[in-house]
Design an enzyme around this catalytic site. Structure first.
Site, PDB file in Angstrom:
ATOM      1  N   ASN A   1      38.024 -63.097 -29.372  1.00  0.00           N
ATOM      2  CA  ASN A   1      38.228 -63.200 -27.927  1.00  0.00           C
ATOM      3  C   ASN A   1      37.559 -64.483 -27.451  1.00  0.00           C
ATOM      4  OD1 ASN A   1      38.367 -62.880 -25.183  1.00  0.00           O
ATOM      5  ND2 ASN A   1      36.981 -61.115 -25.076  1.00  0.00           N
TER       6      ASN A   1
ATOM      7  N   LYS B   1      37.830 -65.790 -24.568  1.00  0.00           N
ATOM      8  CA  LYS B   1      37.509 -65.687 -23.133  1.00  0.00           C
ATOM      9  C   LYS B   1      37.961 -66.951 -22.392  1.00  0.00           C
ATOM     10  CE  LYS B   1      33.850 -62.514 -24.344  1.00  0.00           C
ATOM     11  NZ  LYS B   1      32.561 -61.909 -24.025  1.00  0.00           N
TER      12      LYS B   1
ATOM     13  N   HIS C   1      38.804 -55.033 -20.588  1.00  0.00           N
ATOM     14  CA  HIS C   1      37.555 -55.641 -21.057  1.00  0.00           C
ATOM     15  C   HIS C   1      36.496 -55.510 -19.951  1.00  0.00           C
ATOM     16  CE1 HIS C   1      34.601 -58.590 -22.288  1.00  0.00           C
ATOM     17  NE2 HIS C   1      35.115 -58.502 -23.499  1.00  0.00           N
TER      18      HIS C   1
ATOM     19  N   GLU D   1      34.369 -57.411 -18.788  1.00  0.00           N
ATOM     20  CA  GLU D   1      34.250 -58.529 -17.845  1.00  0.00           C
ATOM     21  C   GLU D   1      35.302 -58.419 -16.750  1.00  0.00           C
ATOM     22  OE1 GLU D   1      34.190 -61.615 -20.801  1.00  0.00           O
ATOM     23  OE2 GLU D   1      32.167 -61.021 -21.372  1.00  0.00           O
TER      24      GLU D   1
ATOM     25  N   SER E   1      28.205 -59.045 -29.628  1.00  0.00           N
ATOM     26  CA  SER E   1      27.245 -59.833 -30.402  1.00  0.00           C
ATOM     27  C   SER E   1      27.422 -59.687 -31.920  1.00  0.00           C
ATOM     28  CB  SER E   1      25.817 -59.511 -29.979  1.00  0.00           C
ATOM     29  OG  SER E   1      25.607 -59.949 -28.644  1.00  0.00           O
TER      30      SER E   1
END
Ligand code: PGA
Length: 256
Positions: A13, A15, A100, A102, A219
């Site tokens: 991803n 982003k 997601h 976010e 992470s």
């Protein structure tokens, strides 16, 4: 040792990072290396929308799949600024991230919107990557399992997964995304088991084991990736920060 029953899935991803040129260059470096290595995993890259056509060209005729980071829940119409699932399919997109954290945070996406997006993705022949996970506050108040089960149920209630179509559920604890500190692999697996159990409320055991991938995100890096794919029911990872640079991402992929 990967999960014995399913081929591992690695999704990158990117982003809102990387320019179009940088995305294409990174896709080129990755496809070359992956073609040489004949990997035991499936790889998908999710660049920013404007980079999709360029990256699609690089991925054409390779085994690396194209992914998008969001969709709208209608295929066509007066929805200024939104992106149609059918247009993404036309571009060669195979996977699409849905819900997601976010987007739940900054665009205020609700469970109801996520549900509609899952249905729209499947209707357009895309594999939804349903992202679920608790915030730090929810975790601290002992709500993790309740939140994750609720997100899975509300996104998938009444959804049919026709033969030949796939679904990915990504467990991403919101508080570890981008933090450099992943959760303990055993905890990720416990939550994956809960997700698997929740999936069985909607789909048969056969559909879950053959058409659904449960993956972990948050992470993931070259030092910890192996620990997240060692045992069922986790069968892959969703990688953000560690997928933005060829050398680091390839180091991560070499661990599989
Ligand atoms: P991260 O992001 O790997 O940078 O934590 C993962 C994600 O948000 O999908």
């Amino acid at each position: 040792m990967p999960n014995a029953t399913q081929r591992l899935l690695v999704l990158a991803n990117w982003k809102m990072n990387l320019s179009i040129d940088e995305s294409v260059t990174l896709a080129r470096a990755l496809t070359r290396a992956v073609a040489r290595a004949k990997p035991a995993f499936d790889l998908g890259l999710c660049p920013t929308f404007p980079a999709l056509p360029g990256v699609a060209k690089v991925l054409a005729k390779t085994k690396v799949a194209l992914g998008a980071q969001d969709i709208f829940w209608k295929p066509v119409g007066p929805f200024t600024g939104e992106v149609s699932p059918t247009v993404l399919h036309e571009l060669g997109v195979a996977y699409v991230l849905v819900g997601h954290s976010e987007r739940r945070q900054y665009q205020k996406e609700t469970d109801a919107m996520v549900h509609q997006k899952v249905q729209a993705a499947l209707a357009a022949g895309l594999a939804p990557v349903l992202c679920v996970g608790e915030t730090f506050a929810e975790r601290q108040s002992g709500q993790k399992d309740v939140v994750v089960a609720r997100q899975v149920h509300s996104a998938l209630q009444g959804v049919a997964l026709p033969h030949g179509q796939n679904l990915v559920v990504a467990y991403e604890p919101v508080w570890v995304i981008g933090s450099g500190q992943a959760v303990a692999p055993e905890e990720a697996r416990d939550t994956a088991r809960l997700i698997r159990q929740s999936l069985l409320d909607t789909f048969s055991a056969e559909v879950v084991s053959k058409q659904v991938h449960i993956i972990y995100g948050g992470s993931v890096d070259p030092t910890n990736i192996a620990t997240f794919v060692q045992q069922s029911p986790l069968a892959g990872v969703l990688v953000g920060g560690a997928s933005l640079e060829a050398k680091r991402f390839l180091a991560l992929l070499r661990q599989l």
